[in-house]
Design a protein around this motif. Structure first.
Motif, mmCIF file in Angstrom:
data_model
loop_
_atom_site.group_PDB
_atom_site.id
_atom_site.type_symbol
_atom_site.label_atom_id
_atom_site.label_comp_id
_atom_site.label_asym_id
_atom_site.label_seq_id
_atom_site.Cartn_x
_atom_site.Cartn_y
_atom_site.Cartn_z
ATOM 1 N N HIS A 36 -12.676 4.081 6.283
ATOM 2 C CA HIS A 36 -12.612 3.672 4.875
ATOM 3 C C HIS A 36 -11.575 4.513 4.139
ATOM 4 C CE1 HIS A 36 -14.814 7.355 3.846
ATOM 5 N NE2 HIS A 36 -15.697 7.043 4.772
ATOM 6 N N GLU A 37 -10.806 3.858 3.250
ATOM 7 C CA GLU A 37 -9.932 4.551 2.298
ATOM 8 C C GLU A 37 -10.136 3.872 0.946
ATOM 9 O OE1 GLU A 37 -5.839 4.788 3.487
ATOM 10 O OE2 GLU A 37 -6.302 5.838 5.371
ATOM 11 N N MET A 38 -10.758 4.578 0.024
ATOM 12 C CA MET A 38 -11.078 4.035 -1.300
ATOM 13 C C MET A 38 -9.871 4.183 -2.225
ATOM 14 S SD MET A 38 -13.211 2.717 -3.332
ATOM 15 C CE MET A 38 -12.993 2.439 -5.090
ATOM 16 N N GLU A 39 -9.466 3.073 -2.901
ATOM 17 C CA GLU A 39 -8.200 3.127 -3.627
ATOM 18 C C GLU A 39 -8.223 2.345 -4.952
ATOM 19 O OE1 GLU A 39 -4.832 2.569 -1.070
ATOM 20 O OE2 GLU A 39 -5.777 3.782 0.517
ATOM 21 N N LEU A 40 -7.454 2.822 -5.912
ATOM 22 C CA LEU A 40 -7.127 2.054 -7.109
ATOM 23 C C LEU A 40 -6.075 1.011 -6.734
ATOM 24 C CD1 LEU A 40 -7.144 1.704 -10.301
ATOM 25 C CD2 LEU A 40 -5.165 3.256 -10.275
ATOM 26 N N LEU B 251 -10.444 -1.265 -0.911
ATOM 27 C CA LEU B 251 -10.584 -0.448 0.307
ATOM 28 C C LEU B 251 -9.440 -0.782 1.265
ATOM 29 C CD1 LEU B 251 -14.415 -0.907 0.790
ATOM 30 C CD2 LEU B 251 -13.275 1.304 0.498
ATOM 31 N N ASP B 252 -8.686 0.249 1.635
ATOM 32 C CA ASP B 252 -7.637 0.120 2.650
ATOM 33 C C ASP B 252 -8.256 0.488 3.989
ATOM 34 O OD1 ASP B 252 -5.451 0.391 4.341
ATOM 35 O OD2 ASP B 252 -4.689 2.203 3.351
ATOM 36 N N LEU B 253 -8.920 -0.507 4.622
ATOM 37 C CA LEU B 253 -9.554 -0.232 5.918
ATOM 38 C C LEU B 253 -8.473 -0.030 6.978
ATOM 39 C CD1 LEU B 253 -12.550 -2.756 5.820
ATOM 40 C CD2 LEU B 253 -12.561 -0.300 5.296
ATOM 41 N N THR C 284 -2.975 2.027 -4.144
ATOM 42 C CA THR C 284 -2.220 3.214 -4.551
ATOM 43 C C THR C 284 -2.616 4.498 -3.825
ATOM 44 O OG1 THR C 284 -3.712 3.642 -6.417
ATOM 45 C CG2 THR C 284 -1.810 2.228 -6.847
ATOM 46 N N GLY C 285 -3.304 4.397 -2.706
ATOM 47 C CA GLY C 285 -3.608 5.589 -1.911
ATOM 48 C C GLY C 285 -5.017 6.086 -2.139
ATOM 49 N N THR C 286 -5.475 6.901 -1.185
ATOM 50 C CA THR C 286 -6.878 7.322 -1.177
ATOM 51 C C THR C 286 -7.019 8.827 -1.366
ATOM 52 O OG1 THR C 286 -8.961 7.076 0.046
ATOM 53 C CG2 THR C 286 -7.032 7.715 1.336
ATOM 54 N N PHE D 233 5.666 3.168 1.718
ATOM 55 C CA PHE D 233 4.900 1.936 1.558
ATOM 56 C C PHE D 233 4.703 1.235 2.890
ATOM 57 C CE2 PHE D 233 7.254 2.781 -2.324
ATOM 58 C CZ PHE D 233 6.265 2.704 -3.286
ATOM 59 N N PHE D 234 3.585 0.522 2.980
ATOM 60 C CA PHE D 234 3.372 -0.422 4.071
ATOM 61 C C PHE D 234 2.713 -1.656 3.471
ATOM 62 C CE2 PHE D 234 -0.141 2.591 3.969
ATOM 63 C CZ PHE D 234 -1.267 1.798 4.030
ATOM 64 N N THR D 235 2.480 -2.676 4.270
ATOM 65 C CA THR D 235 1.976 -3.943 3.712
ATOM 66 C C THR D 235 0.801 -4.470 4.534
ATOM 67 O OG1 THR D 235 3.481 -5.297 5.035
ATOM 68 C CG2 THR D 235 4.276 -4.591 2.876
ATOM 69 N N CYS E 48 0.850 -1.192 0.000
ATOM 70 C CA CYS E 48 0.000 0.000 0.000
ATOM 71 C C CYS E 48 0.886 1.242 0.000
ATOM 72 C CB CYS E 48 -0.879 0.036 1.244
ATOM 73 S SG CYS E 48 -1.911 -1.422 1.525
ATOM 74 N N VAL E 49 0.417 2.272 -0.716
ATOM 75 C CA VAL E 49 1.100 3.566 -0.749
ATOM 76 C C VAL E 49 0.413 4.499 0.242
ATOM 77 C CG1 VAL E 49 1.791 5.522 -2.208
ATOM 78 C CG2 VAL E 49 1.589 3.222 -3.194
ATOM 79 N N GLY E 50 1.199 5.223 1.006
ATOM 80 C CA GLY E 50 0.637 6.214 1.931
ATOM 81 C C GLY E 50 0.522 7.573 1.267
ATOM 82 N N ALA F 18 -2.506 -1.301 12.762
ATOM 83 C CA ALA F 18 -3.501 -0.321 12.312
ATOM 84 C C ALA F 18 -3.956 -0.598 10.889
ATOM 85 C CB ALA F 18 -2.924 1.093 12.405
ATOM 86 N N LYS F 19 -3.116 -1.298 10.126
ATOM 87 C CA LYS F 19 -3.359 -1.473 8.689
ATOM 88 C C LYS F 19 -3.514 -2.932 8.262
ATOM 89 C CE LYS F 19 -3.032 2.744 6.775
ATOM 90 N NZ LYS F 19 -4.128 3.319 5.946
ATOM 91 N N GLY F 20 -2.765 -3.840 8.875
ATOM 92 C CA GLY F 20 -2.663 -5.197 8.339
ATOM 93 C C GLY F 20 -3.464 -6.236 9.092
HETATM 94 MN MN MN Z 1 -4.527 3.967 2.133
#
Ligand code: MN
Length: 228
Positions: free
Chosen positions: A78-82, A109-111, A198-200, A52-54, A29-31, A130-132
């Protein structure tokens, strides 16, 4: 046949538009990749290189399945992403060649457990929890680049219970897909089946049990999930 001491986990796959499925290797994931979102998170969009994070591959929630509200948070965002799916691996990929490594694209979605992320940021600790976490990455059907091309612009939007929450345009990404692939492949060797969120755009916010999330990216597809 290996002498496994217990059964191997199932291969995570994403269904592909037109048939078949892509085996997933890793989730990157891109921040902070849209200026307005970087600002709403307290950052400076002009001075931060891509980072980046994973998430684990089995954090993906596939093709409309429900998403259990995770434990240990009171502020799930919610973070909506390509999402970009890598079809051909490589290290130190040049920007000019980067799109040749793309198999296709999806909406995802990067919840994020925003409360745990805020604590991690303040304490200069890792973002992993927080992410994974489990079911942190709902994703829709994969659209092959051979069918849709490589989207450089177009509406990216998310609604919750039918109400608009996020609205942006892929053209507003700070780091475009070729730049992301070049940067990430300079850190690790990309492999077939890797996916990159790729980020929100801005407008991130909380969701609760019972919410219905629907995200759309023009020319790519959609992602939908119910929080249960
Ligand atoms: Mn994100």
């Amino acid at each position: 046949m290996a002498n496994f001491v217990f059964p191997a986990p199932p291969q995570i796959t994403i269904p592909v538009q037109g048939g078949g499925a892509m085996p997933v290797r890793r989730v990157f994931c891109v921040g902070r990749n849209y200026a307005a979102h970087a600002r709403e998170m307290g950052g400076d969009p002009n001075r931060e290189p891509p980072f980046f994070f994973t998430k684990p591959a089995d954090a993906l929630v596939i093709a409309g399945a429900a998403t259990p509200y995770p434990p240990a948070t009171e502020n799930l965002h919610h973070e909506m992403e390509l999402v970009v799916a890598i079809g051909t691996g490589g290290a130190d990929i040049a920007q000019a060649a980067a799109l040749d490594h793309v198999y296709g694209y999806a909406a995802g979605l990067d919840l994020t457990r925003r409360d745990l992320q805020d604590i991690a940021k303040a304490a200069r600790r890792p973002w992993d929890m927080a992410k994974g976490f489990d079911a942190s990455a709902p994703i829709g059907t994969l659209a092959p680049a051979s069918l849709i091309g490589h989207p450089h612009r177009g509406r990216i939007a998310l609604s919750v219970n039918g109400e608009p929450r996020q609205l942006g345009d892929l053209a507003d990404q700070i780091w475009r897909v070729p730049e992301i692939i070049a940067a990430l492949s300079g850190l690790i060797r990309l492999a077939p089946g890797d996916v990159i969120f790729t980020g929100t755009p801005d407008g991130v916010g909380p969701v609760v049990r019972g919410d219905v999330l629907r995200g759309d990216i023009d020319g790519v597809g959609h992602v939908t999930t119910n929080i249960i």
